[in-house]
Design an enzyme around this catalytic site. Structure first.
Site, mmCIF file in Angstrom:
data_model
loop_
_atom_site.group_PDB
_atom_site.id
_atom_site.type_symbol
_atom_site.label_atom_id
_atom_site.label_comp_id
_atom_site.label_asym_id
_atom_site.label_seq_id
_atom_site.Cartn_x
_atom_site.Cartn_y
_atom_site.Cartn_z
ATOM 1 N N GLY A 319 0.870 -1.174 0.072
ATOM 2 C CA GLY A 319 -0.024 0.053 0.017
ATOM 3 C C GLY A 319 0.837 1.361 -0.036
ATOM 4 N NE ARG A 320 3.793 4.414 -3.932
ATOM 5 C CZ ARG A 320 5.047 4.579 -3.823
ATOM 6 N NH1 ARG A 320 5.362 5.616 -3.367
ATOM 7 N NH2 ARG A 320 6.016 3.752 -4.294
ATOM 8 N N GLY A 321 0.466 5.685 0.877
ATOM 9 C CA GLY A 321 -0.181 6.852 1.125
ATOM 10 C C GLY A 321 0.600 8.106 1.236
ATOM 11 N N GLY A 324 3.585 7.454 3.669
ATOM 12 C CA GLY A 324 4.303 6.366 3.735
ATOM 13 C C GLY A 324 4.052 5.377 2.711
ATOM 14 C CG ASP A 440 -7.774 9.018 6.746
ATOM 15 O OD1 ASP A 440 -8.655 9.426 5.897
ATOM 16 O OD2 ASP A 440 -6.607 8.904 6.234
#
Length: 663
Positions: A319-321, A324, A440
């Site tokens: 995953g990517r946000g 990070g 969130d």
């Protein structure tokens, strides 16, 4: 002066090596004003002193074929007024010319710079003459243990000798074979692209253990500098940073001293950030005064694993946000019986490690440690990386978003997931003396793992999470989160609270319901043709008190529950405990009579293509509830400024203009 000008000035200082001499591991740079300031790391061979007058002209010497008398005059100044052909004369055995011998035998620094400068008058053919090994004189500097590095620098920096890329490669290989680490460092400062060739050379060339260790160090440090530089200062500073490391001046103090000496502008912020990251240690969190003591207490409990105990699969990105990237990895531990076991884990590597960003990362770590395993994945600890650190957490199968997208969802699974989600939120709000708000909540931040016994659902990504305390009031008032899921009260400058998380949870429920009813996952408010941009679509929908349309065939109790979680007035939403109770009741109602909940494809198709009276009445009822509440509560006077549609005809006309009609 711009950053570019600053870089040019400083780069010039770094490259213009005035005096270089060899030590065992580093190159020392000195500015020499006179002979007394010269400091050599190795003792010089004794020089033969002649009683007769110094011979200053080599044209007066009768040279033997092997230059046997060169040692007698090699320490003195040279007269270049003799015939140029003399300098082309080659030794019969080695093929060395005068310049080869000069580079190999010269031992005195007296007039060295002027002698090398005068070599230019001999012409390119003479200067670049090759011996029997097809080597130019520059290669002979490797045999000069006293002044070889100095002569190499003078020849290259004064453009006396020019070598192309192939020549640089050959010279680099020769330096590595001879173990001249000092010359390898210098060549890298001349052409930093040679770094990429070090590994290949090591694979095909027999080198000493000491040289191999040096190459490994150079490569690892360069990778670290590149990784930091690209994220902090950009490509233009990477060469400057690495040159300083090579020259042994890679410290903030030495650069500041250079700035003061040359009266350059203040040190750029990019370099401040770079030094913070480069010199960062895991224990540095205690120095960050922005972190509150209660957070420091939690952080100090976290395990720190050495890099050898953790393997990170950089190619397997989970995953990517914005904060990070999460990678797949394996943690090696010892079980109770002393056996080594491999544990599949996920490793989150923060995007940036500047001081300001690290404060946020540490806050996330502190909250993660506080709720460890209660409502989030297990936190194993951290691993110190080449740059910064990684957060090691329990690995799950996928996010809830991916789970919804790739699986069939019926009402049985809907209630199972919804109950687990709301119980997790309740535990989060109650796991500490001060409530913790996630801020969130969305399907992307829920993790799902299927075990033999059950479906495990937990929250992840606590980067925006905060405790409900007076010191956090400013933070809890900030507009944070993902647009579609952000509670509307944040637009009205109301503090984030427990029921703000409930709004985000309700919108997540709607995405689950879309998959149950329509067989595909849709974003909330997809029915309204307001804007392609999710943010503007959400703002317009909230300002006009619209809610996602729920199929009318579903039981009223279920629809009322969904609408209550997304109520425009946050005080009218249920809290997490009430949500648990109502979902349990609805699940029981569903299990007692599933026929009421059966998906009627004919009704769904009609409601997707036409505005039915029931949908209009549904919107009218919700808007009138808001109107009544606003009129009775002066606290929400700001809502009276918003245009409301209260008549049925106005609502129908308005909805017709924004509903996405599908044939």
């Amino acid at each position: 002066m711009t950053s570019q000008n600053w870089k040019n000035c400083f780069n010039k200082k770094a490259i213009e090596v005035i005096e270089i001499h060899r030590s065992q591991e580093t190159i020392t740079v000195e500015t020499v004003n006179n002979e007394d300031k010269i400091k050599n790391n190795i003792s010089k061979p004794k020089i033969k002193v002649h009683k007769k007058p110094i011979i200053k002209s080599i044209s007066k010497l009768k040279l033997q074929p092997k230059f046997s008398r060169y040692n007698d005059i090699i320490d003195y100044s040279i007269d270049f007024n003799c015939n140029k052909n003399y300098f082309l004369k080659q030794d019969k055995v080695s093929g060395n010319t005068f310049i080869h011998v000069f580079c190999e035998k010269r031992e005195s620094k007296i007039n060295l710079e002027s002698d090398i400068e005068n070599l230019k008058c001999l012409g390119k053919e003479t200067i670049e003459a090759r011996n029997n090994n097809k080597e130019i004189a520059l290669f002979s500097t490797l045999k000069n243990q006293c002044l070889g590095l100095k002569i190499m620098h003078e020849l290259i920096s004064r453009n006396v000798m020019f070598i192309d890329d192939n020549g640089k490669d050959e010279l680099l290989v020769k330096c590595l074979e001879e173990g001249r680490v000092d010359m390898v460092k210098y060549l890298i400062t001349v052409d930093i692209n040679l770094i990429s060739k070090l590994k290949r050379i090591c694979q095909i060339t027999q080198l000493s253990l000491e040289t191999l260790q040096f190459v490994e160090l150079i490569n690892s440090e360069y990778e670290k500098i590149v990784e930091i530089g690209l994220k902090s200062a950009g490509r233009e500073y990477i060469k400057l940073f690495f040159i300083q490391f090579i020259l042994g001046n890679f410290s903030k103090e030495s650069i500041i001293q250079t700035i003061d000496e040359y009266k350059l502008p203040p040190i750029p912020k990019e370099i401040e950030d770079f030094f913070f990251v480069y010199n960062y240690q895991m224990c540095d969190f205690v120095k960050l005064t922005e972190i509150k003591p209660r957070y420091l207490n939690e952080i100090s409990k976290i395990n720190i694993y050495p890099i050898g105990q953790v393997s990170i699969e950089r190619r397997n990105e989970l995953g990517r946000g914005g904060n990070g990237t999460v990678y797949s990895g394996v943690l090696k531990e010892i079980d109770s019986q002393g056996n080594e076991i491999s544990i599949p884990v996920a490793i989150k590597i923060p995007t940036q490690f500047y001081k300001s960003k690290l404060v946020e990362v540490y806050k996330e770590l502190a909250i993660h440690q506080k709720i460890n395993g209660i409502c989030g994945p297990k936190l194993f600890g951290c691993v110190k990386l080449n740059v910064g650190f990684g957060i090691i957490i329990e690995r799950f199968d996928c996010s809830l978003h991916d789970y919804i997208q790739n699986n069939n969802i019926d009402f049985d699974l809907f209630f199972e997931l919804a109950l687990k989600m709301v119980i997790t939120i309740r535990n989060l709000h109650k796991c500490h003396l001060n409530e913790i708000f996630h801020r969130d909540i969305k399907p992307h931040n829920w993790l799902v793992k299927k075990t033999k016994d059950e479906l495990v659902v937990v929250l992840s990504d606590f980067g925006l999470s905060r405790e409900n305390s007076e010191t956090n009031e400013n933070t809890l008032q900030k507009y944070r989160g993902t647009s579609v899921f952000i509670p509307p009260e944040l637009n009205d400058n109301i503090l984030y609270n427990e029921k703000s998380d409930i709004y985000s949870l309700g919108v997540s429920f709607m995405m689950l319901l879309y998959k149950v009813v329509y067989g595909k996952m849709e974003n909330p408010f997809y029915e309204f043709k307001i804007s392609k941009m999710e943010y503007f679509k959400t703002v317009v929908a909230l300002e006009n008190f619209l809610v996602p349309i729920v199929p009318t065939f579903l039981p009223d109790s279920f629809k009322e529950f969904l609408f209550s979680t997304m109520n425009r007035i946050y005080t009218c939403r249920p809290n997490s405990e009430e949500c648990v109770e109502r979902l349990i009741t609805l699940k029981t109602e569903y299990e007692n009579d599933k026929t009421k909940w059966q998906v009627n494809s004919a009704i769904i198709q009609k409601e997707k293509s036409l505005l039915t009276d029931s949908i209009i009445s549904q919107q009218l009822k919700l808007m009138n509830q808001v109107k009544k509440f606003v009129q009775e509560n002066d606290k929400f006077v700001f809502l009276k400024k918003t245009k409301l549609f209260f008549s049925e005809s106005e609502i129908k006309q308005y909805l017709l203009s924004i509903i996405k009609c599908q044939e």
